[in-house]
Design an enzyme around this catalytic site. Structure first.
Site, PDB file in Angstrom:
ATOM      1  N   HIS A 201       0.827  -1.205   0.000  1.00  0.00           N
ATOM      2  CA  HIS A 201       0.000   0.000   0.000  1.00  0.00           C
ATOM      3  C   HIS A 201       0.858   1.250   0.000  1.00  0.00           C
ATOM      4  CE1 HIS A 201       0.714   1.195   4.236  1.00  0.00           C
ATOM      5  NE2 HIS A 201       0.753  -0.101   4.491  1.00  0.00           N
ATOM      6  N   CYS A 215       2.718  -4.773   6.709  1.00  0.00           N
ATOM      7  CA  CYS A 215       2.497  -4.468   5.301  1.00  0.00           C
ATOM      8  C   CYS A 215       3.798  -4.016   4.631  1.00  0.00           C
ATOM      9  CB  CYS A 215       1.443  -3.372   5.155  1.00  0.00           C
ATOM     10  SG  CYS A 215      -0.224  -3.868   5.621  1.00  0.00           S
TER      11      CYS A 215
END
Length: 241
Positions: A201, A215
């Site tokens: 992301h 992440c």
């Protein structure tokens, strides 16, 4: 105001960055052999964030030619150029200081590029050791991004203590959100989820070291490019190693 920088030799020559011969006889994950190029002495002093001018533009074009992602060669040493320099320094195994001095100039001279782990298919690879995200096709690295993955630190979420780890493995993108996606640990920009709540992301902070809850962070503009490229569509492969 930009610092005055001495003008160097000739302009950058665009170089091919693929070819099976470049991969022969080397272990997966190692830095790729040097790309042949004229000596890359574009400037005689350091370049760093805040600088501008022709030497910065030549630096940016050299990084782009080597596959390091940049949105433009505009002559302004801003955040995206810093990220590309970090990515080069990570691939070369040198200090991640974001400054283009003698050691980093040598990496540019040598044409340092990372090597893929996969050998076939379209794959997005996350190299945890070097903190790089690679867009790969049939074993050839096409684009190189700096990333920041799980910090390894403990944190609390929804009343539970967890460890910030990006698990190794081969995954498939199963969900995406074309917006800022709010969550218990903050909002993620245009996330592509590949392992439960773990995604690639965009984020406003992408340091050159592991800092996330698990992440893989890239810059907001880099995430826009990944969306538009189609390389992280649903069912795309993500290899974490």
């Amino acid at each position: 105001m930009a610092r005055a920088v001495a003008v160097g030799l000739s302009a950058v020559v665009a170089l091919p960055v693929g070819g099976a011969a470049a991969h022969a006889g080397a272990a997966p994950g190692a830095s790729a052999p040097a790309l042949s190029a004229p000596e890359f002495r574009m400037f005689s002093s350091e370049l760093r964030i805040g600088d501008s001018g022709a030497e910065v533009e030549r630096l940016q074009q050299r990084l782009i030619d080597l596959g390091y992602w940049l949105d433009a060669a505009d002559g302004e040493f801003g955040g995206h150029t810093l990220h590309a320099v970090w990515a080069l320094q990570k691939a070369a195994g040198i200090d991640r200081d974001g400054i283009v001095g003698p050691v980093t100039r040598k990496a540019l001279d040598d044409g340092v590029r990372p090597r893929a782990q996969s050998t076939s298919g379209d794959v997005v690879e996350i190299d945890l050791e070097r903190q790089l995200l690679l867009v790969v096709s049939d074993g050839e690295v096409e684009k190189i991004f700096t990333t920041s993955t799980g910090s390894g630190k403990t944190y609390e979420s929804q009343g539970e203590e967890r460890v910030a780890v990006t698990p190794k493995g081969r995954y498939t993108v199963f969900r995406d959100v074309d917006a800022w996606d709010p969550g218990p640990l903050g909002s993620l920009y245009r996330p592509k989820y590949f392992n439960r709540g773990i995604a690639i992301h965009g984020y406003t902070s992408v340091p050159p070291h592991p800092a996330s809850h698990g992440c893989a962070r890239v810059s907001v503009k880099a995430m826009d490019w990944l969306w538009s490229s189609g390389r992280l569509d649903i069912h795309s492969t993500v290899l974490v190693w």
